[in-house]
Design an enzyme around this catalytic site. Sequence first.
Site, mmCIF file in Angstrom:
data_model
loop_
_atom_site.group_PDB
_atom_site.id
_atom_site.type_symbol
_atom_site.label_atom_id
_atom_site.label_comp_id
_atom_site.label_asym_id
_atom_site.label_seq_id
_atom_site.Cartn_x
_atom_site.Cartn_y
_atom_site.Cartn_z
ATOM 1 N N LYS A 119 15.409 2.549 -0.430
ATOM 2 C CA LYS A 119 14.587 1.322 -0.379
ATOM 3 C C LYS A 119 15.441 0.213 0.223
ATOM 4 O O LYS A 119 16.354 -0.298 -0.424
ATOM 5 C CB LYS A 119 14.113 0.936 -1.782
ATOM 6 C CG LYS A 119 13.151 -0.243 -1.773
ATOM 7 C CD LYS A 119 12.627 -0.543 -3.161
ATOM 8 C CE LYS A 119 11.610 -1.680 -3.135
ATOM 9 N NZ LYS A 119 12.164 -2.955 -2.676
ATOM 10 N N ARG A 140 5.549 -10.129 5.899
ATOM 11 C CA ARG A 140 4.661 -9.728 4.805
ATOM 12 C C ARG A 140 3.934 -10.920 4.203
ATOM 13 O O ARG A 140 2.774 -10.836 3.833
ATOM 14 C CB ARG A 140 5.471 -8.997 3.719
ATOM 15 C CG ARG A 140 4.617 -8.565 2.548
ATOM 16 C CD ARG A 140 5.380 -7.737 1.517
ATOM 17 N NE ARG A 140 4.521 -7.432 0.392
ATOM 18 C CZ ARG A 140 4.375 -8.191 -0.676
ATOM 19 N NH1 ARG A 140 5.073 -9.317 -0.784
ATOM 20 N NH2 ARG A 140 3.559 -7.863 -1.655
ATOM 21 N N GLU A 179 10.862 -2.336 7.954
ATOM 22 C CA GLU A 179 11.773 -3.254 7.259
ATOM 23 C C GLU A 179 12.838 -3.709 8.249
ATOM 24 O O GLU A 179 13.551 -2.895 8.841
ATOM 25 C CB GLU A 179 12.434 -2.546 6.082
ATOM 26 C CG GLU A 179 13.117 -3.478 5.106
ATOM 27 C CD GLU A 179 12.175 -3.981 4.010
ATOM 28 O OE1 GLU A 179 12.643 -4.721 3.140
ATOM 29 O OE2 GLU A 179 10.971 -3.632 4.026
#
Length: 295
Positions: A119, A140, A179
């Site tokens: 992550k 986001r 990301e």
Amino acid sequence: MPKLSREEAKKRIEWLRKEIRRHNYLYYVLNKPEISDEEYDKLMEELRQLEEQFPEFITPDSPTQRVGAPPAKEFKTVRHVKPMLSLDAAHKEEEIRAFDRRVKKELGVENVEYVAEPKLDGLSVELIYEDGKYVRGSTRGDGVNGEDVTENIKTIRAVPLVLRDEEIPLPKMLAVRGEVIMHIKDFEELNKELIQRGEEPLANPRNAAAGSLRRLDPNETAQRPLDIFFYEIMHVEGDGIKIETQWEALQTLKKWGLKVNPLVKLCKNIEEAIEYHHEMEERRETLDYEIDGVV
């Protein structure tokens, strides 16, 4: 450079763009470069010179057009194709096993495979491609609406401006989540430069990545060493495109030229997923980017 006719220049420009995109794919996605940085720079320089001589052939998706948009006064707000949800965290192995039992019960199966990967501790973004061409990028934000940072994302070299169609057909429309990160060594180097210029150093790689991507001037973002990994197909449209699992989604992203974390693993069951988590905990300090767990 020999003088080329208009038709010859057009063909050479098209070949150079295709060749540069191929080398980007080899370098960023497969991590198997075929040429040196110097040879790559020569291809880029030849393309730049030809586009200067024949500006009528410049297109927004040319590799030379990553940087150059004027500074924005502010970022516009855009609505995501679908909500960019956050994840629930689990800290104990028994919580993970309980989750696995719930999933199996809901699906009515005896075993479930899991796709696991680090992550990343960066900035989540949505990118949209239409007919294989990059058209929009946004942060986001609150999960439903984000800031339009299209021109800034365009400056990240690992982001393909045109998707590959050598292995599978291009999607009519693709919304993909990724990301944006800054590698630790690049972050340390950037802080050295800031201190030398008498500027305030940045707190950590995540803040550095977020702050760099949200510069109003894309030319400033282009100076920052940002990278990106893609991990979720949020929406896809196109003939003959059938994706049924997360593992298939990741393999498809790679075929389109979108960079996927090489540490991703297909786990046969929940025990393998837990074992993967232990492995990442042990490797955490040796990774060249920051993570905050496994997803």
